[in-house]
Design a protein around this motif. Structure first.
Motif, short mmCIF file in Angstrom:
data_model
loop_
_atom_site.label_atom_id
_atom_site.label_comp_id
_atom_site.label_asym_id
_atom_site.label_seq_id
_atom_site.Cartn_x
_atom_site.Cartn_y
_atom_site.Cartn_z
N ASP A 25 0.80 -1.23 0.00
CA ASP A 25 0.00 0.00 0.00
C ASP A 25 0.83 1.27 0.00
O ASP A 25 0.32 2.34 -0.35
CB ASP A 25 -0.95 0.02 1.20
N THR A 26 2.10 1.20 0.40
CA THR A 26 2.94 2.40 0.44
C THR A 26 3.86 2.52 -0.76
O THR A 26 4.70 3.41 -0.80
CB THR A 26 3.78 2.45 1.73
N LEU A 27 3.71 1.64 -1.75
CA LEU A 27 4.58 1.67 -2.91
C LEU A 27 4.21 2.86 -3.80
O LEU A 27 3.13 2.90 -4.39
CB LEU A 27 4.47 0.38 -3.71
N ALA A 28 5.08 3.85 -3.87
CA ALA A 28 4.88 5.05 -4.70
C ALA A 28 6.25 5.65 -4.99
O ALA A 28 6.84 6.29 -4.13
CB ALA A 28 3.98 6.04 -3.98
N TYR A 29 6.77 5.41 -6.19
CA TYR A 29 8.11 5.86 -6.56
C TYR A 29 8.08 6.53 -7.93
O TYR A 29 7.30 6.15 -8.81
CB TYR A 29 9.08 4.67 -6.62
N SER A 30 8.96 7.50 -8.09
CA SER A 30 9.16 8.18 -9.37
C SER A 30 10.65 8.29 -9.62
O SER A 30 11.42 8.49 -8.70
CB SER A 30 8.55 9.58 -9.34
N LEU A 31 11.03 8.16 -10.88
CA LEU A 31 12.44 8.15 -11.22
C LEU A 31 12.63 8.78 -12.60
O LEU A 31 11.93 8.43 -13.55
CB LEU A 31 12.92 6.69 -11.24
N THR A 32 13.55 9.72 -12.68
CA THR A 32 13.93 10.30 -13.97
C THR A 32 15.22 9.63 -14.42
O THR A 32 16.17 9.53 -13.64
CB THR A 32 14.13 11.82 -13.85
N GLY A 80 13.86 13.93 -26.19
CA GLY A 80 14.55 14.62 -25.11
C GLY A 80 15.71 13.81 -24.56
O GLY A 80 16.02 12.71 -25.02
N ALA A 81 16.32 14.36 -23.53
CA ALA A 81 17.48 13.72 -22.91
C ALA A 81 17.08 12.79 -21.77
O ALA A 81 17.92 12.04 -21.27
CB ALA A 81 18.44 14.79 -22.38
N GLU A 82 15.81 12.83 -21.35
CA GLU A 82 15.38 12.05 -20.19
C GLU A 82 14.03 11.40 -20.43
O GLU A 82 13.24 11.85 -21.28
CB GLU A 82 15.24 12.97 -18.97
N VAL A 83 13.76 10.35 -19.68
CA VAL A 83 12.45 9.72 -19.60
C VAL A 83 12.09 9.64 -18.12
O VAL A 83 12.95 9.76 -17.24
CB VAL A 83 12.42 8.33 -20.26
N TYR A 84 10.82 9.43 -17.84
CA TYR A 84 10.34 9.47 -16.46
C TYR A 84 9.51 8.22 -16.18
O TYR A 84 8.65 7.86 -16.98
CB TYR A 84 9.50 10.73 -16.28
N LEU A 85 9.81 7.57 -15.07
CA LEU A 85 9.11 6.35 -14.64
C LEU A 85 8.36 6.61 -13.36
O LEU A 85 8.88 7.25 -12.44
CB LEU A 85 10.14 5.23 -14.42
N SER A 86 7.15 6.09 -13.28
CA SER A 86 6.36 6.14 -12.06
C SER A 86 5.85 4.74 -11.75
O SER A 86 5.32 4.06 -12.62
CB SER A 86 5.16 7.09 -12.25
N LEU A 87 6.06 4.30 -10.51
CA LEU A 87 5.56 3.01 -10.01
C LEU A 87 4.63 3.29 -8.84
O LEU A 87 5.04 3.94 -7.88
CB LEU A 87 6.70 2.12 -9.53
N ARG A 88 3.40 2.81 -8.91
CA ARG A 88 2.43 3.02 -7.84
C ARG A 88 1.60 1.76 -7.67
O ARG A 88 1.32 1.05 -8.63
CB ARG A 88 1.46 4.15 -8.17
N CYS A 89 1.19 1.49 -6.44
CA CYS A 89 0.23 0.42 -6.19
C CYS A 89 -1.07 1.06 -5.75
O CYS A 89 -1.09 1.89 -4.82
CB CYS A 89 0.73 -0.54 -5.12
N ARG A 90 -2.13 0.72 -6.43
CA ARG A 90 -3.46 1.20 -6.08
C ARG A 90 -4.45 0.07 -6.38
O ARG A 90 -4.37 -0.56 -7.43
CB ARG A 90 -3.87 2.44 -6.91
N GLU A 91 -5.37 -0.13 -5.48
CA GLU A 91 -6.46 -1.09 -5.68
C GLU A 91 -5.94 -2.47 -6.11
O GLU A 91 -6.42 -3.06 -7.07
CB GLU A 91 -7.46 -0.54 -6.69
N GLU A 92 -4.92 -2.96 -5.39
CA GLU A 92 -4.34 -4.28 -5.62
C GLU A 92 -3.83 -4.47 -7.04
O GLU A 92 -3.98 -5.54 -7.65
CB GLU A 92 -5.31 -5.38 -5.22
N ALA A 93 -3.22 -3.41 -7.57
CA ALA A 93 -2.61 -3.48 -8.89
C ALA A 93 -1.38 -2.58 -8.92
O ALA A 93 -1.33 -1.55 -8.23
CB ALA A 93 -3.60 -3.02 -9.96
N LEU A 94 -0.39 -3.00 -9.69
CA LEU A 94 0.80 -2.18 -9.91
C LEU A 94 0.54 -1.32 -11.14
O LEU A 94 0.17 -1.84 -12.20
CB LEU A 94 2.03 -3.06 -10.13
N ARG A 95 0.74 -0.02 -11.00
CA ARG A 95 0.56 0.92 -12.11
C ARG A 95 1.93 1.44 -12.51
O ARG A 95 2.64 2.03 -11.69
CB ARG A 95 -0.35 2.06 -11.69
#
Length: 170
Positions: A25-32, A80-95
């Motif tokens: 439930d606390t999985l929430a990450y962002s990465l450039t 561009g020079a960068e891409v952006y990743l977001s990992l989130r868990c919501r409603e028993e699914a990984l987004r």
């Protein structure tokens, strides 16, 4: 004249009070990431570590495959020079969401051709997501700076089945 430090910012001394224990439930990450050939590997390794930390080892196989496919596509298409990743868990699914700097084409034929190329680049992703009974897609990024947003939703139950977790032996 005496200098006295005054702070209006309250600081929490006890980190255990301020930081909940890692859980799904606390999985929430962002990465450039840089838009280069090493980024898919970095994205996969980061995803593997994050899922292990949050006790989601049994969805790792599907998630790492999806992250790798999206990262490779984002790095291939971005202007561009960068891409952006977001990992989130919501409603028993990984987004999983990737943003790249490739702008959507205004001419309908160019847009259709570019979408077809992107869909072809994401064939493996589509197979993995379908096997997990999830969803995926891409479209215009609504964030400032524009570009393209690619996403996948992996329900935990389907991702566990993808890895063979919970299969009965008989």
């Amino acid at each position: 004249m005496s200098a006295t430090a005054v702070s209006v910012c309250s600081v929490v001394d006890d980190v255990s009070v301020a930081t909940p224990s890692p859980s799904p439930d606390t999985l929430a990450y962002s990465l450039t990431l840089p838009a280069d050939l090493t980024s898919p590997r970095i994205a996969r390794a980061t995803t593997r570590a994050v899922l292990q930390l949050h006790r989601l080892e049994d969805v790792t196989d599907a998630a790492v495959q999806v992250v790798g496919e999206l990262a490779a596509c984002a790095c291939r298409f971005t202007s561009g020079a960068e891409v952006y990743l977001s990992l989130r868990c919501r409603e028993e699914a990984l987004r999983v969401i990737f943003y790249d700097g490739h702008p959507r084409h205004t001419h309908h034929r160019l847009a259709a051709a570019c979408d077809a190329r992107r869909r072809a680049a994401l064939r493996v992703l589509g197979c993995v997501v379908r096997a997990c009974e999830g969803e995926w897609g891409f479209g215009e990024a609504r964030e400032p700076g524009g570009g393209t947003r690619m996403w996948a939703v992996l329900p935990w139950r389907g991702a566990r089945g993808y890895a063979g977790v919970g299969d009965e032996v008989g």
